[in-house]
Write a protein that holds these residues in place. Structure first.
Motif, PDB file in Angstrom:
ATOM      1  N   UNK A  25     -56.912  52.652 -69.560  1.00 60.24           N
ATOM      2  CA  UNK A  25     -55.938  51.709 -69.003  1.00 60.24           C
ATOM      3  C   UNK A  25     -54.572  52.371 -68.908  1.00 60.24           C
ATOM      4  N   UNK A  26     -54.215  53.134 -69.946  1.00 58.26           N
ATOM      5  CA  UNK A  26     -52.904  53.789 -69.963  1.00 58.26           C
ATOM      6  C   UNK A  26     -52.791  54.743 -68.779  1.00 58.26           C
ATOM      7  N   UNK A  27     -53.868  55.478 -68.489  1.00 56.99           N
ATOM      8  CA  UNK A  27     -53.833  56.399 -67.346  1.00 56.99           C
ATOM      9  C   UNK A  27     -53.683  55.622 -66.032  1.00 56.99           C
ATOM     10  N   UNK A  28     -54.447  54.539 -65.926  1.00 56.11           N
ATOM     11  CA  UNK A  28     -54.399  53.747 -64.693  1.00 56.11           C
ATOM     12  C   UNK A  28     -53.001  53.177 -64.482  1.00 56.11           C
ATOM     13  N   UNK A  29     -52.387  52.663 -65.565  1.00 54.60           N
ATOM     14  CA  UNK A  29     -51.043  52.095 -65.458  1.00 54.60           C
ATOM     15  C   UNK A  29     -50.018  53.184 -65.131  1.00 54.60           C
ATOM     16  N   UNK A  30     -50.154  54.345 -65.781  1.00 54.88           N
ATOM     17  CA  UNK A  30     -49.201  55.445 -65.544  1.00 54.88           C
ATOM     18  C   UNK A  30     -49.278  55.897 -64.079  1.00 54.88           C
ATOM     19  N   UNK A  31     -50.488  56.013 -63.551  1.00 58.06           N
ATOM     20  CA  UNK A  31     -50.626  56.451 -62.160  1.00 58.06           C
ATOM     21  C   UNK A  31     -50.106  55.377 -61.205  1.00 58.06           C
ATOM     22  N   UNK A  32     -50.312  54.103 -61.593  1.00 58.23           N
ATOM     23  CA  UNK A  32     -49.762  53.022 -60.769  1.00 58.23           C
ATOM     24  C   UNK A  32     -48.241  53.137 -60.717  1.00 58.23           C
TER      25      UNK A  32
END
Lengths: 199, 199
Positions: A25-32
């Protein structure tokens, strides 16, 4: 390349500190956030800053507020004779969403938990007793969660409030609306039977 | 009180714009940030700011980087004769985690998707063809996802790269490691049979 560029790695790390946010989730949020417009990213960081700067505990009931007193304490239509005691402001929000309660609240800012080193003196119990004495309170509803800590905290407060000549009640325990006896644990069923009411 | 104080409501709203964050998660995150220390909250907002300021696309391969060129393009040990084409930088990160590929990458920054108005000209295909012509590339591996858009984009690029006299390959489709035939969809099974190799 086994890692993100450093600033991205740092953001992933910061996001992962939040509750319920795992590495994926952290990766997905960071890329968002990386791909969001500068305005969108700024809207988020500004919102975080504003919350930190403007939101504080209401000096009367310890609910969140950005004003001198919270919306409920400042509302003359709320019934000051009934005081609902909750552990955290988010519990107050949950009760308000139900829309059934029209009295006032008192937020303890925690529950007694000897394991975590939280004794009664860490909570807003003294402030609660002062309010009961000074505000013409007739009933204190103990609405802490039905857990070991919630029950212990409720008992402790009940023992302190009762001598003040005020009615002390505990929220009902039983099956949740739409619940299924077959899926309920024994404690819930026992409490539901114990709390049965005439129809 | 049916709502949060305004700054808190705004933060919940901003958090909810992020992918995979519903109203409940947004509330949990907002309350976490509200109760976090000022240092913790600042660490997050600074990390977001830094990502927005410092991370940009590598001018060669369009991977994320905070340097002039990305870590992979700047690494002389990576094999420039093999170019792996992916849709997004996060796909590159997934391939790097597998640790099997030692060539270079090219990030398309999307996939052809007429439904969403994304034509080939919106992608970094021209830049890919320039690299194939100029960098001594011997093989282009098309590693877009095995979806309608991924397959269409791979076909389109294959048609453009083949005339340049370069080998064009597509990543293998088949059962995932640890997968179960009984649970695989027919397309996956068909591709796994089609891609069978002598043992």
């Amino acid at each position: 390349m086994r890692a993100y560029p450093r600033p991205l790695a740092r953001l992933v790390e910061e996001l992962q500190k939040m509750p319920g946010i795992g590495p994926k989730s952290a990766q997905r949020l960071a890329l968002y956030l990386l791909q969001a417009s500068p305005e969108e990213a700024a809207a988020l960081t500004e919102a975080v800053k504003e919350v930190k700067e403007k939101i504080h505990a209401c000096p009367v009931c310890f609910n969140f507020t950005d004003a001198e007193r919270c919306e409920i304490c400042a509302d003359p239509r709320r019934d000051g004779r009934v005081l609902c005691v909750v552990a955290e402001a988010r519990d107050l929000l949950a009760l308000e969403r139900a829309g059934e309660f029209h009295g006032r609240y008192h937020v303890l800012q925690g529950l007694i938990s000897p394991m975590d080193g939280v004794g009664p003196e860490s909570l807003r119990i003294r402030e609660l007793l002062d309010r009961v004495r000074e505000e013409g309170v007739e009933e204190v509803i103990l609405a802490t969660n039905p857990t070991v800590e919630g029950d212990a905290t409720a008992s402790h407060i009940a023992d302190l409030v009762r001598p003040l000549g005020v009615k002390v009640t505990r929220i009902a325990l039983g099956l949740p609306a739409g619940g299924d006896l077959d899926y309920a644990d024994e404690m819930t069923i026992a409490r539901a039977l114990e709390g049965r009411r005439e129809m």
